[in-house]
Scaffold this motif. Sequence first.
Motif, PDB file in Angstrom:
ATOM      1  N   HIS A  41      -6.571   1.902  -3.737  1.00  0.00           N
ATOM      2  CA  HIS A  41      -5.254   2.022  -3.103  1.00  0.00           C
ATOM      3  C   HIS A  41      -4.899   0.854  -2.189  1.00  0.00           C
ATOM      4  O   HIS A  41      -3.741   0.673  -1.842  1.00  0.00           O
ATOM      5  CB  HIS A  41      -5.166   3.327  -2.330  1.00  0.00           C
ATOM      6  N   PHE A  42      -5.905   0.098  -1.778  1.00  0.00           N
ATOM      7  CA  PHE A  42      -5.630  -1.066  -0.952  1.00  0.00           C
ATOM      8  C   PHE A  42      -6.721  -2.105  -1.161  1.00  0.00           C
ATOM      9  O   PHE A  42      -7.814  -1.792  -1.603  1.00  0.00           O
ATOM     10  CB  PHE A  42      -5.488  -0.695   0.532  1.00  0.00           C
ATOM     11  N   ASP A  51      -5.190  -6.007   2.882  1.00  0.00           N
ATOM     12  CA  ASP A  51      -4.253  -5.017   3.419  1.00  0.00           C
ATOM     13  C   ASP A  51      -4.726  -4.398   4.735  1.00  0.00           C
ATOM     14  O   ASP A  51      -3.968  -3.682   5.384  1.00  0.00           O
ATOM     15  CB  ASP A  51      -4.040  -3.884   2.405  1.00  0.00           C
ATOM     16  N   VAL A 100       0.863  -1.183   0.000  1.00  0.00           N
ATOM     17  CA  VAL A 100       0.000   0.000   0.000  1.00  0.00           C
ATOM     18  C   VAL A 100       0.894   1.226   0.000  1.00  0.00           C
ATOM     19  O   VAL A 100       1.885   1.254   0.738  1.00  0.00           O
ATOM     20  CB  VAL A 100      -0.925  -0.019   1.246  1.00  0.00           C
ATOM     21  N   PRO A 101       0.621   2.267  -0.781  1.00  0.00           N
ATOM     22  CA  PRO A 101      -0.546   2.420  -1.658  1.00  0.00           C
ATOM     23  C   PRO A 101      -0.328   1.729  -2.997  1.00  0.00           C
ATOM     24  O   PRO A 101       0.773   1.748  -3.547  1.00  0.00           O
ATOM     25  CB  PRO A 101      -0.638   3.925  -1.852  1.00  0.00           C
TER      26      PRO A 101
END
Length: 161
Positions: A139-140, A144, A132-133
């Motif tokens: 972004h995840f 995560d 991440v990112p």
Amino acid sequence: MSGSRRLHAYVAAVIVLGTIAAVAVLAFGSHELSRLAEPELLVLAACTLLGELLPLKVYARGAEGETVASPPFALALLIAGGIEAALVGLLLANLIADMIRRKPAHKIAFNMSQYALSLVAAGAVLAALSDVPRAGEVHFAPGDVPAILAAALVFFLVGTS
């Protein structure tokens, strides 16, 4: 060593270590600061600034204090934009707010350094446990979330110690 000397040594150590950490990340990091111009990161940075400018009154054990709402937005910057975006967003927000409040330079340096240490530690945990990112719109991933929670815990533990 007296209590006053210990306090001064602690403040000096935080300032030195926080400055080194921030400079190292910004100088030797992945250089993704251009991402800070992305609309979602600009909104998160603006929210970080508002969180610093509008402290919340807190009453505990008969005493009044203040806290700020910027840390969750800084963590969102870390998740969406990476450590450099989070550092720049939070440190600039803190600098602006503390200068408006006319805080002494040593208090500004301490506050910024404490935030830098917290974010760098959280960023290190996030990088060690995830990627991440992620580039792109998402972004995840759900997998995560444990890494994000661990990074958030480290951010708050380092920031309150």
